[in-house]
Design an enzyme around this catalytic site. Structure first.
Site, short mmCIF file in Angstrom:
data_model
loop_
_atom_site.label_atom_id
_atom_site.label_comp_id
_atom_site.label_asym_id
_atom_site.label_seq_id
_atom_site.Cartn_x
_atom_site.Cartn_y
_atom_site.Cartn_z
N GLY A 100 0.82 -1.21 0.00
CA GLY A 100 0.00 0.00 0.00
C GLY A 100 0.85 1.26 0.00
O GLY A 100 2.07 1.21 -0.19
N LEU A 134 0.01 -2.86 8.97
CA LEU A 134 -0.62 -1.71 8.29
C LEU A 134 -1.82 -2.14 7.45
O LEU A 134 -2.59 -1.28 7.00
CB LEU A 134 0.39 -1.03 7.35
CG LEU A 134 1.73 -0.56 7.94
CD1 LEU A 134 2.55 0.17 6.88
CD2 LEU A 134 1.52 0.36 9.12
N TYR A 179 -15.60 2.38 11.19
CA TYR A 179 -14.14 2.36 11.00
C TYR A 179 -13.43 2.75 12.29
O TYR A 179 -12.52 2.07 12.75
CB TYR A 179 -13.77 3.31 9.85
CG TYR A 179 -12.28 3.45 9.61
CD1 TYR A 179 -11.53 2.39 9.09
CD2 TYR A 179 -11.61 4.64 9.88
CE1 TYR A 179 -10.16 2.51 8.85
CE2 TYR A 179 -10.25 4.78 9.66
CZ TYR A 179 -9.53 3.71 9.14
OH TYR A 179 -8.18 3.85 8.91
N GLY A 233 -4.01 -1.72 -2.22
CA GLY A 233 -2.60 -1.55 -2.58
C GLY A 233 -2.40 -1.89 -4.04
O GLY A 233 -3.34 -2.22 -4.76
N ALA A 268 -0.93 0.19 13.12
CA ALA A 268 -1.35 1.47 12.53
C ALA A 268 -2.79 1.78 12.94
O ALA A 268 -3.71 1.05 12.57
CB ALA A 268 -1.24 1.40 11.01
P1 NAD Z 1 -3.40 1.63 1.68
O1 NAD Z 1 -4.77 1.26 1.28
O2 NAD Z 1 -2.48 2.11 0.63
O3 NAD Z 1 -2.71 0.43 2.48
C1 NAD Z 1 -3.41 -0.62 3.06
C2 NAD Z 1 -2.85 -1.91 2.49
O4 NAD Z 1 -3.47 -3.01 3.13
C3 NAD Z 1 -3.10 -2.05 0.99
O5 NAD Z 1 -1.92 -2.43 0.33
C4 NAD Z 1 -4.17 -3.14 0.92
O6 NAD Z 1 -4.11 -3.87 -0.31
C5 NAD Z 1 -3.80 -3.96 2.13
N1 NAD Z 1 -4.94 -4.75 2.61
C6 NAD Z 1 -6.22 -4.36 2.78
N2 NAD Z 1 -6.97 -5.36 3.22
C7 NAD Z 1 -6.14 -6.42 3.35
C8 NAD Z 1 -6.33 -7.76 3.75
N3 NAD Z 1 -7.54 -8.21 4.12
N4 NAD Z 1 -5.25 -8.59 3.78
C9 NAD Z 1 -4.02 -8.15 3.39
N5 NAD Z 1 -3.79 -6.89 2.98
C10 NAD Z 1 -4.85 -6.04 2.96
O7 NAD Z 1 -3.55 2.73 2.83
P2 NAD Z 1 -2.45 3.45 3.73
O8 NAD Z 1 -2.84 4.88 3.73
O9 NAD Z 1 -1.09 3.07 3.32
O10 NAD Z 1 -2.80 2.85 5.16
C11 NAD Z 1 -1.93 2.01 5.91
C12 NAD Z 1 -2.42 1.93 7.34
O11 NAD Z 1 -2.38 3.23 7.93
C13 NAD Z 1 -3.85 1.42 7.51
O12 NAD Z 1 -3.91 0.60 8.64
C14 NAD Z 1 -4.66 2.68 7.76
O13 NAD Z 1 -5.81 2.46 8.53
C15 NAD Z 1 -3.65 3.52 8.52
N6 NAD Z 1 -3.94 4.97 8.40
C16 NAD Z 1 -3.58 5.67 7.29
C17 NAD Z 1 -3.85 7.03 7.26
C18 NAD Z 1 -3.45 7.89 6.07
O14 NAD Z 1 -3.61 9.08 6.17
N7 NAD Z 1 -2.92 7.36 4.99
C19 NAD Z 1 -4.50 7.67 8.32
C20 NAD Z 1 -4.88 6.91 9.39
C21 NAD Z 1 -4.58 5.56 9.46
#
Ligand code: NAD
Length: 328
Positions: free
Chosen positions: A10, A76, A149, A37, A117
């Site tokens: 991701g 994550l 969420y 991702g 995360a």
């Molecule tokens: P993203 O969607 O790019 O990354 C999430 C990844 O998890 C993706 O690659 C997706 O394919 C993978 N994924 C989803 N469901 C899955 C499953 N069932 N099994 C295996 N893989 C799975 O988003 P991100 O922004 O990189 O988020 C990463 C983490 O950070 C998450 O936990 C998210 O909740 C947390 N987060 C991000 C933000 C932000 O601003 N980007 C803010 C708060 C929290």
């Protein structure tokens, strides 16, 4: 040493892969189902220290196998993005609840240090700014999907802290506040990649609500620095930390700045939240982290300001350098 990164395909995960490959000798194992991702996020990596495994964190066996190989875990993988969560409520809950429990349960077998995360969504619609880690959470009713969420992420935090307290699992929780940068997709409701894409293609920038709502944007490189440091700092284990830049920006100002930096002639249009999502949709007005806990433990301060963030996103999307001086 082997480091497992769930969700490593991701946005944040792929930047963490880059950082750990550049700054450590570790072997990296990515576990991702590539739902939100993209394999393209890791396509540039040439190192033979990276293994990418396609698998779902809801599958306890797959998780246990990957965790058994790991000396460190960054969890994550999650269903992310307001739009995604509103469109797929059940799957989002299952991924964010069962997936995290699977990771924590497996990690507790060998006491493998784990980063979880979490999110600024934890604070819900609290108006007590800036948000500090021990603040009350203010969330809406279970009939409004978006609050599922935050509730799942809060349950993840409870689980992690319980595994720490009852099984001595070295786990640390980072609550991310609007982490942004190259490779983030606008597909699931993220504002910066959406505005930049709209500006570059000459489409109107769609500001939801009246645009006076504020968010605190943090460059992904700063978030990755903290993420790595927190897991490697034993004093952080068993604790929760806000991870975010403390300077809030109004969404109207963000839209203006994107137009300035891209030189776009796009207009800005305001779309009511109810039209963008649903009648009962609720959106918090302001989000701002109190990062004093993080500062006092790590001496951390974010290095990238909003212009640097926007420049990096614009360059990545336009595939061309942006001359910031020229637009100041
Ligand atoms: P993203 O969607 O790019 O990354 C999430 C990844 O998890 C993706 O690659 C997706 O394919 C993978 N994924 C989803 N469901 C899955 C499953 N069932 N099994 C295996 N893989 C799975 O988003 P991100 O922004 O990189 O988020 C990463 C983490 O950070 C998450 O936990 C998210 O909740 C947390 N987060 C991000 C933000 C932000 O601003 N980007 C803010 C708060 C929290």
């Amino acid at each position: 040493m082997t480091v497992l990164i769930t969700g490593g395909g991701g946005f944040i995960g792929s930047h963490l892969v880059d950082r750990l490959l550049a700054e450590t000798e570790a072997e990296i194992l990515v576990l991702d189902n590539f739902s939100t991702g993209d394999v393209a996020n890791l396509a540039h990596v040439e190192s033979d220290r990276l293994e990418v495994r396609t698998g779902d964190v809801r599958d306890a066996e797959v998780v246990a196998e990957a965790v058994a190989e790991a000396d460190r875990i960054y969890h994550l993988a999650a269903a992310v993005g307001v739009q995604n969560v509103v469109d797929n409520p059940l799957k989002s809950l299952q991924v964010n609840l069962h997936g995290t429990e699977n990771v924590l349960e497996a990690a507790s077998e060998d006491g493998t240090p784990t980063f979880l995360a979490s999110s600024s969504e934890i604070y819900g619609k609290s108006e007590s700014l800036p948000f500090s880690e021990s603040d009350d959470r203010v969330v809406g009713p279970t009939t409004v999907t978006r609050w599922g969420y935050t509730t799942a992420k809060a349950t993840d935090e409870f689980l992690a802290l319980s595994y720490h307290d009852e099984y001595d699992l070295p786990v640390v929780i980072g609550r991310y506040f609007n982490i942004v940068g190259p490779r983030q997709t606008g597909e699931y409701g993220m504002v910066i990649p959406t505005f930049v894409e709209q500006a570059l293609s000459g489409e109107p920038l769609t500001v939801y609500g009246d645009g006076t709502q504020t968010r605190s944007f943090t460059h992904v490189t700063d978030a990755v620095t903290v993420t790595h440091q927190l897991l490697e700092t034993p004093a952080a284990h068993g604790e929760v930390f806000n991870v975010g830049a403390p300077q809030p920006t109004a969404i109207n100002d963000l839209a203006d700045r994107v137009l300035e930096l891209t030189g776009s002639e796009s207009e800005i249009v305001h779309v009511p939240f109810e039209e963008a999502y649903s009648e009962d949709f609720e959106e918090p007005d302001h989000r701002e982290p109190d990062v004093s806990k993080l500062e006092s433990l790590l001496g951390w301060a974010p290095e990238a300001d909003l212009d640097r963030i926007l420049r990096d996103v614009i360059e990545a999307q336009a595939d061309a350098p942006v001359d910031l001086e020229a637009v100041r």
